[in-house]
Structure formats: structure tokens, C-alpha cells
Write a protein that holds these residues in place. Structure first.
Motif, PDB file in Angstrom:
ATOM      1  N   PHE A   1       1.291  -0.722  -0.371  1.00  0.00           N
ATOM      2  CA  PHE A   1      -0.255   0.293  -0.598  1.00  0.00           C
ATOM      3  C   PHE A   1       0.782   0.975  -0.068  1.00  0.00           C
ATOM      4  CE2 PHE A   1      -2.850  -3.744   1.510  1.00  0.00           C
ATOM      5  CZ  PHE A   1      -3.789  -2.831   0.894  1.00  0.00           C
ATOM      6  N   GLU A   2       0.383   2.590  -0.769  1.00  0.00           N
ATOM      7  CA  GLU A   2       1.326   3.282  -1.084  1.00  0.00           C
ATOM      8  C   GLU A   2       1.249   4.336   0.670  1.00  0.00           C
ATOM      9  OE1 GLU A   2      -0.266   5.623  -4.256  1.00  0.00           O
ATOM     10  OE2 GLU A   2       0.672   3.676  -5.781  1.00  0.00           O
ATOM     11  N   ASP A   3       2.656   4.020   0.570  1.00  0.00           N
ATOM     12  CA  ASP A   3       3.025   6.375   2.266  1.00  0.00           C
ATOM     13  C   ASP A   3       2.887   6.729   0.820  1.00  0.00           C
ATOM     14  OD1 ASP A   3       4.779   6.625   0.337  1.00  0.00           O
ATOM     15  OD2 ASP A   3       6.068   5.834   1.911  1.00  0.00           O
ATOM     16  N   ALA A   4       2.335   8.685   2.045  1.00  0.00           N
ATOM     17  CA  ALA A   4       2.113   9.477   1.577  1.00  0.00           C
ATOM     18  C   ALA A   4       3.471   9.871   0.404  1.00  0.00           C
ATOM     19  CB  ALA A   4       2.530  10.444   2.857  1.00  0.00           C
ATOM     20  N   GLU A   5       4.252   9.710  -0.122  1.00  0.00           N
ATOM     21  CA  GLU A   5       5.438   9.461  -0.940  1.00  0.00           C
ATOM     22  C   GLU A   5       5.190   8.569  -2.386  1.00  0.00           C
ATOM     23  OE1 GLU A   5       9.264   9.775  -0.197  1.00  0.00           O
ATOM     24  OE2 GLU A   5       8.778  11.150   1.872  1.00  0.00           O
ATOM     25  N   ARG A   6       3.816   7.732  -2.007  1.00  0.00           N
ATOM     26  CA  ARG A   6       3.401   7.066  -3.497  1.00  0.00           C
ATOM     27  C   ARG A   6       4.315   6.118  -3.893  1.00  0.00           C
ATOM     28  NH1 ARG A   6      -1.285   8.084  -6.055  1.00  0.00           N
ATOM     29  NH2 ARG A   6      -0.463   7.614  -7.676  1.00  0.00           N
TER      30      ARG A   6
ATOM     31  N   ALA B   1      -8.815  -5.087   5.401  1.00  0.00           N
ATOM     32  CA  ALA B   1      -9.619  -6.043   5.446  1.00  0.00           C
ATOM     33  C   ALA B   1      -8.724  -6.605   4.115  1.00  0.00           C
ATOM     34  CB  ALA B   1     -10.648  -5.746   5.966  1.00  0.00           C
ATOM     35  N   ILE B   2      -9.866  -7.794   4.618  1.00  0.00           N
ATOM     36  CA  ILE B   2      -9.304  -9.327   3.846  1.00  0.00           C
ATOM     37  C   ILE B   2     -10.646 -10.206   3.361  1.00  0.00           C
ATOM     38  CG2 ILE B   2      -8.498 -11.496   3.060  1.00  0.00           C
ATOM     39  CD1 ILE B   2      -6.168 -10.635   5.070  1.00  0.00           C
TER      40      ILE B   2
ATOM     41  N   LEU C   1       4.092   0.543   3.007  1.00  0.00           N
ATOM     42  CA  LEU C   1       2.799  -0.113   3.545  1.00  0.00           C
ATOM     43  C   LEU C   1       2.025  -1.138   4.007  1.00  0.00           C
ATOM     44  CD1 LEU C   1       0.917   3.940   3.886  1.00  0.00           C
ATOM     45  CD2 LEU C   1       3.015   2.628   5.535  1.00  0.00           C
ATOM     46  N   SER C   2       1.868  -2.126   5.214  1.00  0.00           N
ATOM     47  CA  SER C   2       1.694  -2.729   4.911  1.00  0.00           C
ATOM     48  C   SER C   2      -0.307  -3.345   5.522  1.00  0.00           C
ATOM     49  CB  SER C   2       1.569  -3.569   5.935  1.00  0.00           C
ATOM     50  OG  SER C   2       1.439  -3.418   7.265  1.00  0.00           O
ATOM     51  N   LEU C   3      -1.078  -3.880   5.278  1.00  0.00           N
ATOM     52  CA  LEU C   3      -2.751  -4.179   5.594  1.00  0.00           C
ATOM     53  C   LEU C   3      -3.027  -3.702   6.773  1.00  0.00           C
ATOM     54  CD1 LEU C   3      -4.784  -5.311   4.129  1.00  0.00           C
ATOM     55  CD2 LEU C   3      -4.383  -7.620   5.515  1.00  0.00           C
ATOM     56  N   LEU C   4      -1.935  -4.035   7.701  1.00  0.00           N
ATOM     57  CA  LEU C   4      -2.255  -3.863   9.308  1.00  0.00           C
ATOM     58  C   LEU C   4      -1.908  -1.794   9.451  1.00  0.00           C
ATOM     59  CD1 LEU C   4      -0.297  -6.603  10.947  1.00  0.00           C
ATOM     60  CD2 LEU C   4      -2.973  -5.834  11.334  1.00  0.00           C
TER      61      LEU C   4
END
Length: 149
Positions: free
Chosen positions: A55-60, A72-73, A64-67
Motif C-alpha cells: 500500500f502506498e505511503d505519503a510519497e506514493r 480488511a481481507i 505500507l502493510s494491510l495493518l
């Protein structure tokens, strides 16, 4: 075990027109089980899926992980992941686990993810399902507990 991981902005599963599982941001998983798979395979893949930094952070950047994102899954059993199409035109599903073994391990896998702090929605094992998702990215990954790919 094999899993197709798809990062999604939303997803849901319908059985006979009824929603059995639905998520917003998170991961849609297609989960296949083969004969020799064990709880160790499920543990390995559950931890891998929850910890994937896709998953993308503020810098795209995918950091980042699901947590981290509170996602959700949506987990869907998928015996056809063990379809062998190398000969002829009709897939051979001999490598897919018998339903009793596959369902037990699929349920164990989902419970393991829940124990890691992630909400898990599901389809119905063995049912004809309609899976809808908006693949975000698109991001799609293949995981195999035996590291075949």
C-alpha cells in the motif's frame, strides 16, 4: 498453498445473489490448497499476506502493510489455482486438495489472519460465487508456500 493477492479499493462475494462477504480498502485473496499442504503453509502465507508492504505511503511508494492502513481481507477459496493446463485444452485438477482437507486448511488460514488483527470476510467454500472487486493499481501478486514462483 497458492494465493492470488489483489490490492483492492473494494470487493464483495455473492452466492445466489446474496452478499456473503464485502470489504472496502484491503486485499482480495483467491486461495488454493493442494494435497500436502499443512498448517505451517497456512501460517507462512497468513503472515506473508498481512505483512506485505503493497500500500502506498505519503510519497506514493509501496511501503505500507494491510495493518498499517487498517485494511480488511476478502478471502475466496479457489481450487482452480491448481489447474494444470499443460496438456490438451481441459484443465486437470488432480493437484487440488480434496474438499475436506482444503476447507479445513482454508478456514484455519482465515482464522490465522484474524488472530493477526485483520478483519476477514469470505465467500462460501465449494459454492458457485460471483467475485467483484476494484483492483487498485492494479496490484496483483502470486504467492506459493512452496515458493514455486
Amino acid at each position: 498453498m497458492r494465493i492470488v493477492v489483489q490490492r483492492a479499493s473494494q470487493g464483495r462475494v455473492l452466492v445466489d445473489g446474496n452478499v456473503t462477504g464485502e470489504i472496502g480498502r484491503g486485499l482480495v485473496l483467491l486461495v488454493g490448497v493442494t494435497h500436502g499442504d499443512t498448517e505451517q503453509d497456512a501460517d507462512y502465507l497468513a503472515e506473508k499476506v498481512v505483512g506485505l508492504r503493497i500500500f502506498e505511503d505519503a510519497e506514493r511508494k509501496m511501503n505500507l502493510s494491510l495493518l498499517d492502513v487498517g485494511g480488511a481481507i476478502l478471502s475466496v477459496s479457489q481450487f482452480t489455482l491448481y489447474g494444470d493446463c499443460r496438456k490438451g485444452r481441459r484443465p486437470n485438477f488432480m493437484e487440488a486438495a480434496r474438499p475436506e482437507h482444503a476447507n479445513r486448511l482454508y478456514e484455519y488460514f482465515n482464522e490465522k489472519i484474524r488472530s493477526l488483527g485483520v478483519r476477514v470476510e469470505t465467500g462460501v467454500f465449494g459454492a458457485m460465487m460471483e467475485v467483484e472487486l476494484v483492483n487498485d493499481g492494479p496490484v496483483t501478486l502470486l504467492l506459493d508456500s512452496r515458493k514455486d514462483f
